[in-house]
Motif scaffolding. Structure first.
Motif, short mmCIF file in Angstrom:
data_model
loop_
_atom_site.label_atom_id
_atom_site.label_comp_id
_atom_site.label_asym_id
_atom_site.label_seq_id
_atom_site.Cartn_x
_atom_site.Cartn_y
_atom_site.Cartn_z
N LEU A 127 0.83 -1.21 0.00
CA LEU A 127 0.00 0.00 0.00
C LEU A 127 0.86 1.26 0.00
N ILE A 128 1.93 1.24 0.76
CA ILE A 128 2.82 2.40 0.82
C ILE A 128 3.48 2.65 -0.53
N ARG A 129 3.86 1.57 -1.22
CA ARG A 129 4.43 1.75 -2.56
C ARG A 129 3.42 2.40 -3.50
N LEU A 130 2.17 1.98 -3.40
CA LEU A 130 1.13 2.60 -4.22
C LEU A 130 0.93 4.06 -3.83
N ALA A 131 0.96 4.34 -2.54
CA ALA A 131 0.76 5.71 -2.07
C ALA A 131 1.84 6.64 -2.61
N ARG A 132 3.03 6.13 -2.80
CA ARG A 132 4.16 6.94 -3.27
C ARG A 132 4.30 6.93 -4.79
N LEU A 136 -0.23 7.47 -9.25
CA LEU A 136 -1.44 7.22 -8.46
C LEU A 136 -2.49 8.29 -8.76
N PRO A 137 -3.69 7.91 -9.21
CA PRO A 137 -4.72 8.92 -9.50
C PRO A 137 -5.23 9.58 -8.22
N ARG A 138 -5.69 10.80 -8.35
CA ARG A 138 -6.19 11.55 -7.20
C ARG A 138 -7.33 10.82 -6.48
N PRO A 139 -8.33 10.26 -7.19
CA PRO A 139 -9.39 9.54 -6.47
C PRO A 139 -8.85 8.39 -5.63
N ALA A 140 -7.81 7.73 -6.13
CA ALA A 140 -7.21 6.62 -5.38
C ALA A 140 -6.51 7.13 -4.13
N ALA A 169 3.36 8.42 4.20
CA ALA A 169 3.69 8.21 2.79
C ALA A 169 2.81 9.08 1.89
N LEU A 170 1.55 9.18 2.22
CA LEU A 170 0.62 10.00 1.42
C LEU A 170 0.96 11.49 1.53
N ALA A 171 1.44 11.90 2.69
CA ALA A 171 1.73 13.32 2.91
C ALA A 171 2.83 13.84 2.00
N SER A 172 3.69 12.96 1.52
CA SER A 172 4.80 13.40 0.68
C SER A 172 4.32 14.00 -0.64
N ARG A 173 3.15 13.58 -1.11
CA ARG A 173 2.63 14.11 -2.37
C ARG A 173 1.23 14.70 -2.24
N TRP A 174 0.45 14.17 -1.30
CA TRP A 174 -0.97 14.53 -1.23
C TRP A 174 -1.31 15.28 0.06
#
Length: 204
Positions: A127-132, A136-140, A169-174
């Motif tokens: 999941l963390i790999r996907l988050a980074r 990764l699309p915005r809805p995801a 992990a999400l905070a790095s981009r989102w």
């Protein structure tokens, strides 16, 4: 159509009722599923399902995942605002990422039923790999944010530290998407504590 949108808006609690979500998921998985709804209706529905991912009740979280999976199979999740305009190849890649994401989210949600720490660690890392992932699309990303908050509701303590790792992990981009769900969850938690304290005072 507009009438359908008004109806969904009026029945605000409808999508938080897990038998209805399960029925809709089964309907979408069939061969006679309806054409996709309008963008505004789809966005409204997705917003409700995002909230359901962090609901206190496990059956509601699970039903939301089932309906989201059925919607993704129909290609609906990437039709919302923020994902439109992708090319067909990007749509295919995005849908595959969302499918994998939902599989992992479902596995983590079911962790209390098969408490294997090693598998939980594998699922979290995936999941963390996907988050980074840069694709990764915005809805995801929004689904992942709400799922991370929902992980704190899972009655299995080994899951809880992974929620923080996923949010990091999400905070790095989102990071711009995190503030509203986090503040909403914090408000709900504070209100629950205040209500519990008030009830205890009244019982004295």
């Amino acid at each position: 159509g507009e009438d359908g949108e008004a109806e969904v808006g009026a029945v605000d609690e409808g999508w938080a009722f897990h038998p209805l979500m399960k029925s809709c998921a089964a309907f979408l998985a069939g061969d006679t599923a309806p054409p996709p709804p309008s963008s505004s209706l789809l966005t409204s529905l997705l917003t409700k399902l995002q909230g359901a991912l962090s609901d206190e009740a496990a059956d509601i979280r699970t039903a939301a995942l089932q309906l989201l999976s059925a919607m993704n199979e129909r290609g609906w999740l990437l039709m919302v605002e923020g994902a439109a305009g992708l090319g067909s190849d990007e749509d295919t890649v995005g849908a595959a990422m969302v499918e994998r994401l939902l599989e992992l989210m479902t596995a983590i949600e079911a962790a209390p039923l098969s408490p294997t720490s090693k598998q939980l660690e594998f699922d979290k890392e995936a999941l963390i790999r996907l988050a980074r992932a840069p694709t990764l699309p915005r809805p995801a990303a929004l689904l992942l944010i709400h799922h991370a908050l929902g992980m704190l509701r899972i009655k299995f303590a080994r899951v809880w530290p992974h929620a923080r790792e996923l949010l990091d992990a999400l905070a790095s981009r989102w990071s711009h998407l995190l503030s509203m769900p986090l503040s909403s969850s914090l408000r709900v938690a504070v209100e629950a504590v205040v209500a519990s304290h008030a009830a205890a005072v009244l019982e004295r």
